[in-house]
Design a protein around this motif. Structure first.
Motif, PDB file in Angstrom:
ATOM      1  N   SER B   4       0.718  -1.200   0.000  1.00 52.07           N
ATOM      2  CA  SER B   4       0.000   0.000   0.000  1.00 52.07           C
ATOM      3  C   SER B   4       0.754   1.261   0.000  1.00 52.07           C
ATOM      4  CB  SER B   4      -1.012  -0.027   1.039  1.00 52.07           C
ATOM      5  OG  SER B   4      -0.595   0.243   2.238  1.00 52.07           O
ATOM      6  N   GLN B   5       0.007   2.318   0.399  1.00 49.07           N
ATOM      7  CA  GLN B   5       0.511   3.639   0.083  1.00 49.07           C
ATOM      8  C   GLN B   5       1.370   4.176   1.201  1.00 49.07           C
ATOM      9  OE1 GLN B   5      -3.092   3.605   0.686  1.00 49.07           O
ATOM     10  NE2 GLN B   5      -3.674   2.895  -1.294  1.00 49.07           N
ATOM     11  N   ARG B 105       0.657  -1.043   7.099  1.00 46.98           N
ATOM     12  CA  ARG B 105      -0.208  -0.307   6.177  1.00 46.98           C
ATOM     13  C   ARG B 105      -0.427   1.089   6.725  1.00 46.98           C
ATOM     14  NH1 ARG B 105      -3.189  -4.840   3.610  1.00 46.98           N
ATOM     15  NH2 ARG B 105      -4.543  -3.383   2.612  1.00 46.98           N
ATOM     16  N   PHE B 107      -2.850   4.078   5.622  1.00 46.65           N
ATOM     17  CA  PHE B 107      -3.818   4.568   4.659  1.00 46.65           C
ATOM     18  C   PHE B 107      -3.929   6.070   4.747  1.00 46.65           C
ATOM     19  CE2 PHE B 107      -5.055   0.235   5.374  1.00 46.65           C
ATOM     20  CZ  PHE B 107      -5.104  -0.202   4.079  1.00 46.65           C
ATOM     21  N   MET B 109      -5.945   7.606   2.464  1.00 44.67           N
ATOM     22  CA  MET B 109      -7.044   7.893   1.557  1.00 44.67           C
ATOM     23  C   MET B 109      -8.003   8.889   2.198  1.00 44.67           C
ATOM     24  SD  MET B 109      -6.246   5.976  -0.951  1.00 44.67           S
ATOM     25  CE  MET B 109      -7.688   5.748  -1.955  1.00 44.67           C
ATOM     26  N   ASP B 112     -10.706   7.622   4.762  1.00 42.84           N
ATOM     27  CA  ASP B 112     -10.257   7.266   6.102  1.00 42.84           C
ATOM     28  C   ASP B 112      -9.974   8.495   6.940  1.00 42.84           C
ATOM     29  OD1 ASP B 112      -8.962   4.134   6.363  1.00 42.84           O
ATOM     30  OD2 ASP B 112      -9.939   4.876   4.551  1.00 42.84           O
ATOM     31  N   ASP B 120      -5.172   5.747   9.750  1.00 42.63           N
ATOM     32  CA  ASP B 120      -5.052   4.690  10.743  1.00 42.63           C
ATOM     33  C   ASP B 120      -3.926   3.756  10.372  1.00 42.63           C
ATOM     34  OD1 ASP B 120      -7.200   5.096  12.616  1.00 42.63           O
ATOM     35  OD2 ASP B 120      -8.526   4.796  10.900  1.00 42.63           O
ATOM     36  N   LEU B 121      -3.289   3.272  11.372  1.00 42.99           N
ATOM     37  CA  LEU B 121      -2.245   2.289  11.158  1.00 42.99           C
ATOM     38  C   LEU B 121      -2.911   0.919  11.187  1.00 42.99           C
ATOM     39  CD1 LEU B 121       0.764   2.725  10.876  1.00 42.99           C
ATOM     40  CD2 LEU B 121       0.985   2.241  13.304  1.00 42.99           C
TER      41      LEU B 121
END
Lengths: 338, 202
Positions: B4-5, B105, B107, B109, B112, B120-121
């Motif tokens: 992911s990002q 991860r 996020f 986005m 979120d 969030d982790l």
């Protein structure tokens, strides 16, 4: 022997070695474990302890797969399934899973049923649903087996096909995570086998639920919950299915109707152990959302249900541990349209 | 499932490109850089009805279970400049477990951030049971900073490596515009199957 004067470097090393060691996170990833992927995260100050935890978890998975695998013709389960109407000595593990299966079958009113495999086999072979594929349904209302856990025996009472896949993986995940956590020096274990997750340890972790409409690895999850000595399992037809009447349908079939799951795209259960979460998430895939929420409430487990039309239902036990989306505690919690 | 990002500290190429970008702007060459796009022709922005999906299948290795290789998937622009890191998975085989603090991860986005008041982790993700070795990552037309990119020519790069094993690089050039497009990237020792598909969002 003459003592050499301590060097500055030695003093630094000694001071360092007396400091408490910082916990580190270790990650182990495998493919083709229980027919899917495995991700094991271990928190420990010691690399050796993390490696022992990995070895313990894999050894336990191998040991339990020899007992419970539905894909091996030589597993204890396969050999027991070849028997009929006789009290056969079984391992404590097989007895426990058979007993748990019978319990969940009763508690869910047949929405979870290992005997559903008899219908699945017919549907897959025929490629359509008709009277022939529904023929085993009456038999599914009869007892499947009788387990004597004290005497260590189990008696098979039905002849039709049976699968423990909807509970055995969760059972194996929970037991293997517990074995890894028991290794000295390990503070936390987070085991994820193909989407069935179990955490044991001292620190809560955040676990997401994949979006059934966009399940990509890097896509945002539909929800995030705090896991602390708890399990999270999800069922849904978006990764596996088969062709029925020319349409791709979910691999999860309602044992009560003989029809594939249609309304629910994804059902997740938050429970203390992964066997419970696994079995209930399968049942909730075919039950009506309000029935599922009521049963989850009565059992004290959390649930998140995503319907095909995007409607999301959760219960209080889920919302209590939800990190995202956050729910207003004073508002109606039961349903949230996408 | 760790991909992911997150701000990929492992992506040296991305970091180098970013450093180069900073150096360029510091030395006052930004004007020169801008001049490389034709004046007056503004390329249309990414169409949000589309997404780019990268499906890949880890090639089975000898033995009944095997370590997942190190896999990185990213997108470059027509000049070979990294635009977006889609996934980085670490290889845990060989010399033993790795320190993974940077591999969680992360996020970022929009949704979120709105919902949770910040990213969030996520440590792991529960899902319907995946088939072994099969992974999909998608690109929503945002660069690593979250800016919408222009339509145009892009290159998808899949890098796979295994300690004491092979190193593999797959690339596919695509024109991402108003029309869906798809391509198969073949296979190699580490990646058994790879396909990129620019498609309407489901």
């Amino acid at each position: 022997m003459r003592r050499l004067p301590t060097t500055r470097l030695e003093r630094v090393i000694r001071r360092w070695s007396r400091r408490p060691r910082r916990a580190r996170h270790f990650l182990f990833c495998y493919e083709h474990v229980l027919g899917t992927s495995l991700e094991l995260q271990v928190t420990s100050a010691y690399e050796g302890a993390a490696q022992r935890a990995e070895a313990e978890a894999l050894a336990e998975i191998d040991r339990l797969a020899l007992i419970l695998s539905g894909w091996s013709s030589t597993s204890e389960l396969a050999l027991w399934l070849a028997t009929y109407d006789a009290d056969v000595p079984v391992s404590a593990e097989l007895a426990e899973v058979l007993h748990a299966s019978a319990t969940w079958r009763a508690r869910t009113g047949g929405a979870f049923d290992p005997g559903a495999q008899a219908v699945v086999d017919r549907l897959r072979a025929a490629g359509r649903d008709d009277d022939a594929t529904r023929a085993p349904l009456p038999a599914l209302r009869e007892p499947l087996w009788r387990v004597d856990r004290v005497g260590g025996t189990a008696r098979r009472l039905a002849r039709h096909a049976v699968s423990l896949d909807a509970i055995a993986k969760g059972y194996i995940v929970a037991r293997s995570a517990a074995r890894a956590r028991a290794v000295e020096g390990v503070t936390d274990v987070l085991l994820n086998v193909g989407g069935d997750v179990q955490h044991y340890g001292e620190h809560a972790v955040a676990a997401g639920v994949a979006d059934p409409f966009a399940p990509a690895e890097n896509a945002p999850p539909v929800a995030v919950v705090r896991l602390e000595n708890a399990a999270l399992a999800t069922s849904g037809g978006y990764r596996r299915g088969f062709l029925l009447n020319g349409q791709r349908v979910s691999h999860i079939v309602d044992p009560r109707t003989g029809r594939p799951a249609e309304r629910i795209a994804s059902a997740s259960v938050l429970a203390p152990d992964c066997a419970t979460a696994d079995a209930l998430s399968t049942a909730f895939s075919v039950m009506a959302p309000d029935e599922s929420v009521a049963l989850a409430d009565s059992l004290g487990v959390g649930c998140l249900l995503v319907e095909r039309d995007g409607t999301v239902s959760t219960n209080a036990a889920w919302n209590d541990r939800a990190v995202a989306p956050r729910h207003d505690s004073t508002s109606q919690r039961e349903s949230h349209a996408r | 499932m760790h991909d992911s990002q997150f701000r990929a500290p492992l992506d040296r190429r991305g970091a180098l490109a970013r450093l180069a970008g900073v150096a360029l702007s510091l030395t006052g060459l930004t004007a020169f850089r801008r001049s490389t796009t034709p004046a007056g022709v503004a390329a249309p922005k990414w169409d949000d009805r589309f997404e780019l999906a990268v499906d890949l299948e880890i090639a089975p290795q000898q033995g009944y279970r095997y370590h997942r290789p190190y896999v990185a998937v990213w997108v470059e622009d027509a000049n070979g400049k990294p635009v977006r890191t889609l996934s980085v998975w670490v290889n845990t085989s060989g010399r033993g477990p790795r320190y993974i603090r940077e591999l969680r991860r992360w996020f970022t986005m929009e949704r979120d951030q709105e919902d949770a008041g910040g990213p969030d982790l996520i440590t792991t993700v529960s899902s319907a049971t995946r088939l072994p070795g099969q992974y999909t990552v998608t690109w929503n037309g945002r660069d690593d900073r979250g800016n919408v990119v222009d339509q145009g020519a892009y290159r998808v790069v899949i890098e796979a490596a295994r300690e004491h094993g092979s190193y593999q690089l797959m690339q596919q050039d695509l024109t991402l515009g108003a029309k869906p497009v798809a391509a198969d990237l073949g296979s190699n020792e580490e990646i058994g199957r790879a396909r990129v598909e620019y498609r309407h969002k489901k």
